[in-house]
Design a protein around this motif. Sequence first.
Motif, short mmCIF file in Angstrom:
data_model
loop_
_atom_site.label_atom_id
_atom_site.label_comp_id
_atom_site.label_asym_id
_atom_site.label_seq_id
_atom_site.Cartn_x
_atom_site.Cartn_y
_atom_site.Cartn_z
N MET A 180 0.83 -1.29 0.02
CA MET A 180 0.07 0.08 0.02
C MET A 180 0.82 1.30 0.02
N ALA A 181 1.68 1.48 0.81
CA ALA A 181 2.79 2.39 0.82
C ALA A 181 3.46 2.55 -0.66
N ILE A 182 4.02 1.60 -1.13
CA ILE A 182 4.65 1.72 -2.43
C ILE A 182 3.96 2.21 -3.46
N ALA A 183 2.59 1.75 -3.59
CA ALA A 183 1.54 1.91 -4.55
C ALA A 183 1.26 3.21 -4.30
N PHE A 184 0.90 3.65 -3.31
CA PHE A 184 0.42 5.19 -2.84
C PHE A 184 1.46 5.91 -3.16
N PHE A 185 2.78 5.69 -3.13
CA PHE A 185 3.79 6.55 -3.32
C PHE A 185 3.91 6.88 -4.85
N LEU A 186 3.93 5.70 -5.54
CA LEU A 186 4.13 5.64 -7.00
C LEU A 186 3.21 6.33 -7.92
#
Length: 255
Positions: free
Chosen positions: A165-171
């Motif tokens: 979630m953190a990676i996807a949200f950042f990207l």
Amino acid sequence: MHHQLSTLVPFVRIAERVSQSRIDTLSKILTSYYILRLVSTVHAVIVGLFCLYILWFDDAVNADPVWGDPNLVKLNVAITCGYLLYDLLLLACNWSTMGDSFFVCHHLAALYAYGYVLTRGVLPYFANFRLISELSTPFVNQRWFFESLAYPRSHRLVVANGVAMAIAFFLVRIAVMPPYWVKVFATFGTPAFERLGLGAQVAWIVSCICLDVLNVVWMYKIARGCYRVITGTSGKKKVDKASADEFNHVNNHMD
């Protein structure tokens, strides 16, 4: 003694009815949350994939980001506007338990800007580009499902989803800001930009700034929660407080 017990019967029945009423209310609230999250995930998958298709294959929109053929984009935006209106209605009907001013501001800003796309067919590339952010929503919703099912935060599925979630949200919400705004600034002063008029220009720029500020705030909350889970630095009291905070503020309709 028998007489004393008989006098208590009505009060016991009243207590049972009150207890059952609370259970029914909580059940309805929980059902509303589940429906909201399920609809949000379905919406995010449809709109997100459609958005990528347009960005990759719609040559008219990519060639003219301000006035290109908006037909496919308008369809995608219309789906999102329908969902946002549904979400606002659900929030209004359950404001005491689901209401959040952050999301109301988010929805109104998005609807304000998308209204120009639907009515005038302007800015198709930029409207569609904003919808890339929906690709992070399924992970946010899955996190809520884990919370509602009482999965421990140390569970490997919870940790894996939190990191994803953190990676996807950042990207899809933070990393895309620089190229997006470079494209925006490139249109300033061009004939296509001037043709928009002041109303569309203000709706476009102001709504994008508001949405990006909200995304930065949400990214901070998600990154902080992810860091605490990975490092195990939060105490029980802090975890409980964080859970309540994220339950209320990290929702599914982050556009």
